[in-house]
Write an enzyme that holds these catalytic residues in place. Structure first.
Site, PDB file in Angstrom:
ATOM      1  N   HIS A   1       3.480  -3.536   6.897  1.00 49.15           N
ATOM      2  CA  HIS A   1       2.424  -2.563   6.612  1.00 49.15           C
ATOM      3  C   HIS A   1       2.296  -1.594   7.784  1.00 49.15           C
ATOM      4  O   HIS A   1       2.913  -1.766   8.835  1.00 49.15           O
ATOM      5  CB  HIS A   1       1.083  -3.289   6.441  1.00 49.15           C
ATOM      6  CG  HIS A   1       0.953  -4.076   5.180  1.00 49.15           C
ATOM      7  ND1 HIS A   1       0.095  -3.739   4.159  1.00 49.15           N
ATOM      8  CD2 HIS A   1       1.594  -5.211   4.780  1.00 49.15           C
ATOM      9  CE1 HIS A   1       0.194  -4.627   3.184  1.00 49.15           C
ATOM     10  NE2 HIS A   1       1.097  -5.533   3.534  1.00 49.15           N
TER      11      HIS A   1
ATOM     12  N   GLU B   1       1.734   3.628   3.137  1.00 49.98           N
ATOM     13  CA  GLU B   1       2.240   3.022   4.363  1.00 49.98           C
ATOM     14  C   GLU B   1       3.763   3.049   4.318  1.00 49.98           C
ATOM     15  O   GLU B   1       4.412   2.099   3.889  1.00 49.98           O
ATOM     16  CB  GLU B   1       1.678   1.607   4.506  1.00 49.98           C
ATOM     17  CG  GLU B   1       0.150   1.619   4.576  1.00 49.98           C
ATOM     18  CD  GLU B   1      -0.465   0.228   4.652  1.00 49.98           C
ATOM     19  OE1 GLU B   1       0.290  -0.769   4.679  1.00 49.98           O
ATOM     20  OE2 GLU B   1      -1.710   0.146   4.671  1.00 49.98           O
TER      21      GLU B   1
ATOM     22  N   GLU C   1       2.040  -5.325  11.089  1.00 53.43           N
ATOM     23  CA  GLU C   1       1.385  -4.016  11.119  1.00 53.43           C
ATOM     24  C   GLU C   1       2.118  -3.159  12.135  1.00 53.43           C
ATOM     25  O   GLU C   1       2.151  -3.468  13.331  1.00 53.43           O
ATOM     26  CB  GLU C   1      -0.089  -4.160  11.492  1.00 53.43           C
ATOM     27  CG  GLU C   1      -0.923  -4.965  10.500  1.00 53.43           C
ATOM     28  CD  GLU C   1      -1.275  -4.181   9.236  1.00 53.43           C
ATOM     29  OE1 GLU C   1      -1.013  -2.950   9.202  1.00 53.43           O
ATOM     30  OE2 GLU C   1      -1.814  -4.795   8.303  1.00 53.43           O
TER      31      GLU C   1
ATOM     32  N   HIS D   1       0.864  -1.181   0.000  1.00 51.84           N
ATOM     33  CA  HIS D   1       0.000   0.000   0.000  1.00 51.84           C
ATOM     34  C   HIS D   1       0.904   1.235   0.000  1.00 51.84           C
ATOM     35  O   HIS D   1       1.773   1.379   0.869  1.00 51.84           O
ATOM     36  CB  HIS D   1      -0.917   0.007   1.221  1.00 51.84           C
ATOM     37  CG  HIS D   1      -1.902  -1.122   1.235  1.00 51.84           C
ATOM     38  ND1 HIS D   1      -2.158  -1.892   2.343  1.00 51.84           N
ATOM     39  CD2 HIS D   1      -2.693  -1.605   0.253  1.00 51.84           C
ATOM     40  CE1 HIS D   1      -3.070  -2.801   2.054  1.00 51.84           C
ATOM     41  NE2 HIS D   1      -3.403  -2.655   0.783  1.00 51.84           N
TER      42      HIS D   1
END
Length: 320
Positions: free
Chosen positions: A145, A56, A208, A53
């Site tokens: 991410h 990010e 994450e 993405h």
């Protein structure tokens, strides 16, 4: 190769596509794809990806720092590494994606989407993974991410469903990397990590790390434990042992947006891992109603603006 990130963000091709340092050989495979092979490899291969993405950026900056350390010889690799900046066009635009979410496309699912730069890129990355991982036993894949929303646990891992248990050493590394929660899927999906796990039996996890921020606005000190553990992994030494055990969750259900009538009954400030009690109304979509089915469930990745047919949130329950 120096300036890998700068080269990728500029959309340039390197003057030389391969070379070597005192400790490793490198080869530029494609835009945002770099292979590094140490002269003396003693550990299993590792795929490190970030930027699937494009908004990010913290993991992208962290990966760039590690690659620069390896180039300068400050970090001596002991394992083959494939470094991937997943969606260069979106990184350049500072957007999550340009046409469709690429992290729903892997495992050939890109063929179900209208042709775009993201579908072509997903296909390229699948071929790169096949080239690197075919015939390899038990490689690791860490796909880094950041979350759209804030989180009660800013550092957590999401594990794709797999038929065999995860290795204890893989889960121990997550603890030592400072992850506060581990989330286990029960069903297949189109993520990059599910692809590597399902097709190549890799030990795979989506990391994450904090909240999405533009380039230059990330506080990487928040992820110092994770970077230190990555550095140890790359250089073949044990990460510093931590005693804090991450909480464990599994996916209890998925909230899917099916139509324009979809309504998520959560505020825009609802954080990841917010708890909801049994019976709470979570979302409505025409005649479809989503409610909490267990005593307590925790929301992950709530996003009412996804395209119809895509996930608008996951509901989790704790496991031992």
């Amino acid at each position: 190769m120096q300036d890998f990130l700068a080269l990728t963000l500029a959309g340039d091709t390197p003057a030389a596509r391969c070379g070597e340092t005192a400790h490793c050989r490198w080869m530029w495979w494609d835009e945002g794809v770099l292979q590094l092979i140490p002269h003396r490899a003693s550990d299993r291969p590792l795929v490190l990806s970030a930027g699937i993405h494009g908004n990010e950026t913290a993991p992208v900056e962290m990966l760039d720092e590690l690659l620069n350390e390896a180039h300068r010889g400050e970090l001596v690799l002991t394992r083959p590494v494939l470094a991937i900046l997943g969606n260069p066009a979106a990184l350049r635009a500072g957007k999550r994606y340009l046409s469709d979410d690429m992290n729903r496309m892997f495992g050939g699912r890109w063929q179900r989407f209208p042709e775009s730069g993201e579908t072509r890129r997903a296909c390229v990355l699948e071929h790169c993974m096949e080239r690197f991982l075919s015939g390899v036993d038990a490689a690791w894949h860490l796909d880094m991410h950041t979350a759209i929303r804030g989180s009660y646990y800013p550092r957590f891992g999401v594990f794709p469903a797999r038929a065999t248990p995860y290795e204890a050493s893989f889960l121990d590394w997550m603890r030592d990397a400072g992850l506060q929660a581990l989330v286990f899927h029960r069903a297949p999906g189109g993520t990059f990590t599910h692809f590597s796990s399902d097709h190549f039996d890799a030990q795979s996890c989506t990391l994450e790390l904090g909240k999405a921020q533009p380039f230059g606005q990330n506080d990487l000190t928040q992820f110092a434990l994770t970077k230190a553990a990555l550095r140890a992994l790359l250089s073949g030494v044990p990460a510093a042992r931590r005693d804090e055990t991450p909480l464990r969750f599994e996916v209890a259900s998925q909230i899917t947006r099916q139509s324009e009538a979809f309504k998520l009954h959560m505020s825009a400030q609802t954080q990841n891992f917010t708890a909801f009690t049994c019976g709470t109304l979570l979302a409505e979509d025409g005649d479809t109603v989503y409610r909490v089915e267990n005593d307590t469930e925790y929301v992950l990745f709530p996003n009412p603006t996804v395209a119809p047919g895509l996930r608008a949130g996951l509901m989790l329950k704790t496991i031992a």
